[in-house]
Design a protein around this motif. Structure first.
Motif, PDB file in Angstrom:
ATOM      1  N   ARG A   2       0.832  -1.201   0.000  1.00  6.31           N
ATOM      2  CA  ARG A   2       0.000   0.000   0.000  1.00  6.31           C
ATOM      3  C   ARG A   2       0.867   1.251   0.000  1.00  6.31           C
ATOM      4  NH1 ARG A   2      -3.271  -2.504   4.454  1.00  6.31           N
ATOM      5  NH2 ARG A   2      -5.001  -3.624   3.472  1.00  6.31           N
ATOM      6  N   ALA A   3       1.893   1.274   0.859  1.00 10.50           N
ATOM      7  CA  ALA A   3       2.754   2.452   0.951  1.00 10.50           C
ATOM      8  C   ALA A   3       3.535   2.655  -0.343  1.00 10.50           C
ATOM      9  CB  ALA A   3       3.713   2.305   2.135  1.00 10.50           C
ATOM     10  N   PHE A   4       3.999   1.558  -0.940  1.00  9.75           N
ATOM     11  CA  PHE A   4       4.734   1.667  -2.195  1.00  9.75           C
ATOM     12  C   PHE A   4       3.821   2.140  -3.316  1.00  9.75           C
ATOM     13  CE2 PHE A   4       6.659  -0.467  -6.013  1.00  9.75           C
ATOM     14  CZ  PHE A   4       7.781   0.338  -6.075  1.00  9.75           C
ATOM     15  N   ALA A   5       2.591   1.644  -3.342  1.00 11.56           N
ATOM     16  CA  ALA A   5       1.624   2.083  -4.349  1.00 11.56           C
ATOM     17  C   ALA A   5       1.335   3.572  -4.212  1.00 11.56           C
ATOM     18  CB  ALA A   5       0.335   1.270  -4.215  1.00 11.56           C
ATOM     19  N   GLU A   6       1.201   4.033  -2.973  1.00  6.67           N
ATOM     20  CA  GLU A   6       0.958   5.467  -2.741  1.00  6.67           C
ATOM     21  C   GLU A   6       2.149   6.285  -3.211  1.00  6.67           C
ATOM     22  OE1 GLU A   6       0.044   8.512   0.986  1.00  6.67           O
ATOM     23  OE2 GLU A   6      -0.184   6.348   1.256  1.00  6.67           O
ATOM     24  N   LEU A   7       3.365   5.802  -2.961  1.00  6.32           N
ATOM     25  CA  LEU A   7       4.567   6.500  -3.430  1.00  6.32           C
ATOM     26  C   LEU A   7       4.581   6.602  -4.948  1.00  6.32           C
ATOM     27  CD1 LEU A   7       7.443   7.696  -2.958  1.00  6.32           C
ATOM     28  CD2 LEU A   7       8.289   5.333  -3.176  1.00  6.32           C
ATOM     29  N   LEU A   8       4.305   5.500  -5.643  1.00  2.00           N
ATOM     30  CA  LEU A   8       4.322   5.508  -7.101  1.00  2.00           C
ATOM     31  C   LEU A   8       3.294   6.490  -7.655  1.00  2.00           C
ATOM     32  CD1 LEU A   8       4.710   1.732  -8.069  1.00  2.00           C
ATOM     33  CD2 LEU A   8       6.488   3.467  -7.796  1.00  2.00           C
ATOM     34  N   ASN A  18      11.829  18.841  -6.482  1.00  2.00           N
ATOM     35  CA  ASN A  18      11.947  18.908  -5.026  1.00  2.00           C
ATOM     36  C   ASN A  18      10.832  18.132  -4.339  1.00  2.00           C
ATOM     37  OD1 ASN A  18      14.252  20.466  -5.166  1.00  2.00           O
ATOM     38  ND2 ASN A  18      13.155  22.404  -5.016  1.00  2.00           N
ATOM     39  N   ALA A  19       9.629  18.181  -4.924  1.00  2.00           N
ATOM     40  CA  ALA A  19       8.521  17.424  -4.344  1.00  2.00           C
ATOM     41  C   ALA A  19       8.782  15.924  -4.446  1.00  2.00           C
ATOM     42  CB  ALA A  19       7.213  17.791  -5.034  1.00  2.00           C
ATOM     43  N   LYS A  20       9.311  15.466  -5.587  1.00  2.00           N
ATOM     44  CA  LYS A  20       9.652  14.047  -5.736  1.00  2.00           C
ATOM     45  C   LYS A  20      10.697  13.629  -4.697  1.00  2.00           C
ATOM     46  CE  LYS A  20       8.770  13.617 -10.743  1.00  2.00           C
ATOM     47  NZ  LYS A  20       7.841  12.485 -10.800  1.00  2.00           N
ATOM     48  N   LEU A  21      11.707  14.481  -4.500  1.00  2.00           N
ATOM     49  CA  LEU A  21      12.744  14.173  -3.517  1.00  2.00           C
ATOM     50  C   LEU A  21      12.147  14.038  -2.118  1.00  2.00           C
ATOM     51  CD1 LEU A  21      15.651  16.507  -4.687  1.00  2.00           C
ATOM     52  CD2 LEU A  21      15.713  14.017  -4.590  1.00  2.00           C
ATOM     53  N   ALA A  22      11.229  14.938  -1.791  1.00  2.00           N
ATOM     54  CA  ALA A  22      10.605  14.892  -0.468  1.00  2.00           C
ATOM     55  C   ALA A  22       9.795  13.612  -0.282  1.00  2.00           C
ATOM     56  CB  ALA A  22       9.725  16.119  -0.269  1.00  2.00           C
ATOM     57  N   TYR A  23       9.041  13.210  -1.301  1.00  2.00           N
ATOM     58  CA  TYR A  23       8.253  11.981  -1.218  1.00  2.00           C
ATOM     59  C   TYR A  23       9.164  10.762  -1.046  1.00  2.00           C
ATOM     60  CZ  TYR A  23       3.956  14.382  -2.644  1.00  2.00           C
ATOM     61  OH  TYR A  23       2.856  15.202  -2.712  1.00  2.00           O
ATOM     62  N   LEU A  24      10.243  10.723  -1.819  1.00  2.00           N
ATOM     63  CA  LEU A  24      11.160   9.586  -1.735  1.00  2.00           C
ATOM     64  C   LEU A  24      11.820   9.510  -0.370  1.00  2.00           C
ATOM     65  CD1 LEU A  24      12.815   9.931  -5.259  1.00  2.00           C
ATOM     66  CD2 LEU A  24      11.523   7.944  -4.474  1.00  2.00           C
ATOM     67  N   ALA A  25      12.334  10.644   0.106  1.00  2.00           N
ATOM     68  CA  ALA A  25      13.009  10.661   1.405  1.00  2.00           C
ATOM     69  C   ALA A  25      12.058  10.244   2.524  1.00  2.00           C
ATOM     70  CB  ALA A  25      13.588  12.051   1.671  1.00  2.00           C
ATOM     71  N   HIS A  29      12.438   6.879   4.858  1.00  2.00           N
ATOM     72  CA  HIS A  29      12.549   7.066   6.308  1.00  2.00           C
ATOM     73  C   HIS A  29      11.498   6.240   7.059  1.00  2.00           C
ATOM     74  CE1 HIS A  29      13.492   9.100  10.068  1.00  2.00           C
ATOM     75  NE2 HIS A  29      12.190   9.287  10.250  1.00  2.00           N
ATOM     76  N   ALA A  30      10.285   6.160   6.513  1.00  2.00           N
ATOM     77  CA  ALA A  30       9.179   5.521   7.218  1.00  2.00           C
ATOM     78  C   ALA A  30       9.093   4.021   6.987  1.00  2.00           C
ATOM     79  CB  ALA A  30       7.864   6.176   6.804  1.00  2.00           C
ATOM     80  N   THR A  31       9.684   3.522   5.911  1.00  2.00           N
ATOM     81  CA  THR A  31       9.537   2.111   5.532  1.00  2.00           C
ATOM     82  C   THR A  31      10.685   1.285   6.098  1.00  2.00           C
ATOM     83  OG1 THR A  31       8.469   2.827   3.474  1.00  2.00           O
ATOM     84  CG2 THR A  31       9.249   0.545   3.575  1.00  2.00           C
ATOM     85  N   PRO A  32      10.400   0.156   6.699  1.00  2.00           N
ATOM     86  CA  PRO A  32      11.468  -0.675   7.286  1.00  2.00           C
ATOM     87  C   PRO A  32      12.228  -1.465   6.222  1.00  2.00           C
ATOM     88  CG  PRO A  32       9.348  -1.732   7.601  1.00  2.00           C
ATOM     89  CD  PRO A  32       9.051  -0.392   6.973  1.00  2.00           C
ATOM     90  N   ASP A  33      13.389  -1.974   6.638  1.00  2.00           N
ATOM     91  CA  ASP A  33      14.128  -2.936   5.799  1.00  2.00           C
ATOM     92  C   ASP A  33      13.358  -4.261   5.812  1.00  2.00           C
ATOM     93  OD1 ASP A  33      16.299  -1.188   5.321  1.00  2.00           O
ATOM     94  OD2 ASP A  33      17.157  -1.678   7.284  1.00  2.00           O
ATOM     95  N   ALA A 153      17.738  11.534  -3.019  1.00  2.00           N
ATOM     96  CA  ALA A 153      16.771  11.406  -1.930  1.00  2.00           C
ATOM     97  C   ALA A 153      17.399  10.701  -0.733  1.00  2.00           C
ATOM     98  CB  ALA A 153      15.539  10.651  -2.414  1.00  2.00           C
ATOM     99  N   LEU A 154      18.241   9.710  -0.978  1.00  2.00           N
ATOM    100  CA  LEU A 154      18.936   9.039   0.112  1.00  2.00           C
ATOM    101  C   LEU A 154      19.824  10.020   0.869  1.00  2.00           C
ATOM    102  CD1 LEU A 154      20.063   5.686  -1.567  1.00  2.00           C
ATOM    103  CD2 LEU A 154      18.137   6.032  -0.009  1.00  2.00           C
ATOM    104  N   ALA A 155      20.568  10.841   0.110  1.00  2.00           N
ATOM    105  CA  ALA A 155      21.432  11.834   0.752  1.00  2.00           C
ATOM    106  C   ALA A 155      20.604  12.848   1.534  1.00  2.00           C
ATOM    107  CB  ALA A 155      22.277  12.537  -0.308  1.00  2.00           C
ATOM    108  N   GLN A 156      19.470  13.257   0.973  1.00  2.00           N
ATOM    109  CA  GLN A 156      18.591  14.202   1.663  1.00  2.00           C
ATOM    110  C   GLN A 156      18.031  13.589   2.939  1.00  2.00           C
ATOM    111  OE1 GLN A 156      14.408  15.728   0.266  1.00  2.00           O
ATOM    112  NE2 GLN A 156      15.941  16.998  -0.731  1.00  2.00           N
ATOM    113  N   MET A 157      17.734  12.310   2.868  1.00  2.00           N
ATOM    114  CA  MET A 157      17.190  11.610   4.033  1.00  2.00           C
ATOM    115  C   MET A 157      18.158  11.653   5.211  1.00  2.00           C
ATOM    116  SD  MET A 157      16.454   7.532   4.136  1.00  2.00           S
ATOM    117  CE  MET A 157      16.430   6.609   5.682  1.00  2.00           C
TER     118      MET A 157
END
Length: 526
Positions: A2-8, A18-25, A29-33, A153-157
């Motif tokens: 669900r979270a991945f679908a919302e991201l896509l 910048n908005a894409k970067l914010a969504y990715l970061a 941050h919120a999704t576990p390994d 986005a990883l660096a921004q995170m």
């Protein structure tokens, strides 16, 4: 899922970087390994999960949905995965599915087995999750995210916690594998991953486009010039017995050019242009294009189209990092380094000029047709990753223009999925209107949102025939097409292939019979 679908969905319908970067970061941050690692791999093209072909998807949906209803829906939507996700019967109650479960389950299955497993999952998912699953399974996300944007986005995170920069991440990237648990740990304050790639990719320095008017504000004596060759930018790295050839975005393309990799008998990293060169002559880009994407080119192909590197810069040499040095010092080291490396590697020559007018004359009439402009570099510039404005400029030759007739239109993807935005255009092969129209290219950029709406209305009211998501049009609308190069092509009926075509403007005022003739393009072939 669900979270991945919302991201896509957010990425597909968000145009701002910048908005894409914010969504990715936020997602990372919120999704576990390991789910976030598999999502990252999918977005960067490093998840080899393209397990299901379109034919299998059609067979799968035919067992659940009326064939005529599906055909009509597919014609309207224009995207196979999206059509299936929308038309698949909704479950009584929806469940969720982890990316780790999808990857772990599908990886060992055959394609028919994978299709059956996907059908079982679709029976328990909501429509957005169904679409995300199908996009994962087919390997076609298409949400406007490049591999570099995902790494940014990883660096921004990790920026707030003093995490690694995007340049540090990219230098380790090729030594890491999904689901990138060690990478995320490093970003969140853990230790740097121990196993970096041998012969790593270094982030490239990019130039800024410049116009003649903008150049007039600078002093000619503050820059040196060199030709801009029409190939692809690459980084040739040979360190510790490992040799790799990278694209400008860090993709390892060594397997496609083993003849060049075999000639990289040095210890260092060079930046340059990948070309096809026969003796002293650089071949047209079309010859290089034949080899791009070929994982294992045959001996005949390598003999007919030998790969070569025309070096622009030197990043490291024999263990020494040369990037902090000024360009003039690096240039001297580059010429010394390449001198004994054989015929496949040489240095791009400098272009002497007295003033901007003199350089403009050279740019307009270069010594070889495969030169697409000039590069301008400050002699004191260090090699800096990214696109700093000022040290390097690119001054490309003016785009060529041709008036063509729109012939076909296809629905777009993502936020353009509701519009016809991909257009095939044609020229008259003789005197209009008796002569046939011959397709010469496709374009899906260059127009404004308002232009897109007007073009979409034109397509819907001037359709002659439908072929699935493609419409054949009444040949009435003329568009001015800009392109940057032209090559002979045996694959196209017209005999030509355009480089970077885009719609420059829509000629609502021009009758179709006044569009250009095919011969006008053939006369421009090198």
């Amino acid at each position: 899922m669900r979270a991945f679908a919302e991201l896509l969905e957010r990425l597909a319908f968000t145009g701002g970087r910048n908005a894409k970067l914010a969504y990715l970061a936020a997602y990372f941050h919120a999704t576990p390994d390991p789910d976030r690692g598999y999502a990252l791999a999918a977005l960067t093209g490093d998840l080899s999960l393209g397990r299901v072909q379109p034919a299998l998807l059609r067979e799968m949906v035919a067992e659940r949905v009326d064939a005529e209803l599906f055909a009509l829906s597919y014609d309207f939507v224009g995207d196979l995965a999206e059509t299936i996700a929308l038309i698949w019967p909704d479950p009584a109650s929806c469940e969720d599915l982890s990316l780790a479960e999808v990857v772990g389950t599908l990886t060992p299955l055959s394609r028919p087995q994978a299709a059956r497993q996907i059908a079982q999952w679709l029976d328990h998912l909501a429509a957005p999750a169904r679409l995300a699953l199908l996009k994962l399974a087919t390997g076609g996300l298409r949400v406007g995210v490049s591999a570099r944007l995902a790494r940014l986005a990883l660096a921004q995170m990790g920026a707030q916690d003093g995490g690694p920069s995007v340049e540090e991440i990219e230098e380790l990237w090729h030594g890491l594998t999904p689901p990138y648990t060690a990478l995320f740990g490093w970003i969140e304050g853990g230790p740097r991953p121990a196993h970096a790639a041998l012969a790593p990719f270094r982030p490239v320095m990019l130039s800024t486009p410049v116009t003649e008017e903008e150049l007039s504000k600078f002093a000619p004596e503050d820059y040196v010039a060199e030709w801009k060759w029409d190939g692809i930018r690459v980084q040739a790295v040979s360190e510790g017995g490992t040799r790799r050839l990278y694209s400008r975005t860090g993709d390892d393309i060594s397997g496609s050019f083993p003849d060049l990799v075999g000639a990289m008998a040095f210890e260092g990293a060079l930046d340059g242009e990948l070309l096809i060169r026969r003796g002293d002559q650089v071949a047209p880009f079309a010859d290089l294009q034949k080899r791009l994407g070929r994982k294992t080119p045959g001996q005949k192909m390598m003999a007919e189209a030998p790969a070569a590197l025309r070096a622009y810069d030197i990043l490291t040499w024999q263990g020494e990092d040369l990037r902090p040095l000024p360009f003039t010092a690096r240039r001297a080291r580059l010429e010394q380094a390449v001198a004994g490396l054989g015929p496949r590697l040489d240095v791009s020559p400098l272009v002497p000029f007295a003033d901007w007018q003199a350089l403009a004359a050279l740019r307009a009439n270069p010594p070889e047709a495969v030169i697409e402009g000039v590069m301008l570099k400050r002699p004191d510039s260090a090699y800096l990753a990214g696109r700093p404005r000022g040290p390097w400029f690119k001054w490309k030759r003016e785009a060529r223009l041709v008036d063509a007739v729109l012939l076909y239109a296809q629905r777009g993807h993502g936020k353009r999925s509701g519009f016809y935005s991909d257009f095939t255009f044609a020229l008259w092969d003789g005197e209009a209107p008796e002569a046939p129209l011959v397709p010469v290219g496709k374009a899906y950029s260059g127009f404004t949102d308002e232009d897109l709406r007007r073009l979409d209305r034109f397509v819907r009211t001037h359709t002659r025939e439908r072929f699935g998501p493609v419409r054949s049009l009444v040949p009435e609308l003329v568009v001015e097409v800009a392109f940057e190069g032209l090559n002979r092509s045996a694959r196209h009926k017209s005999g030509v292939a355009m480089r970077f075509p885009r719609i420059n403007r829509i000629r609502w005022d021009k009758p179709a019979h006044e569009a250009d003739r095919l011969q006008s393009l053939l006369d421009q072939l090198p």
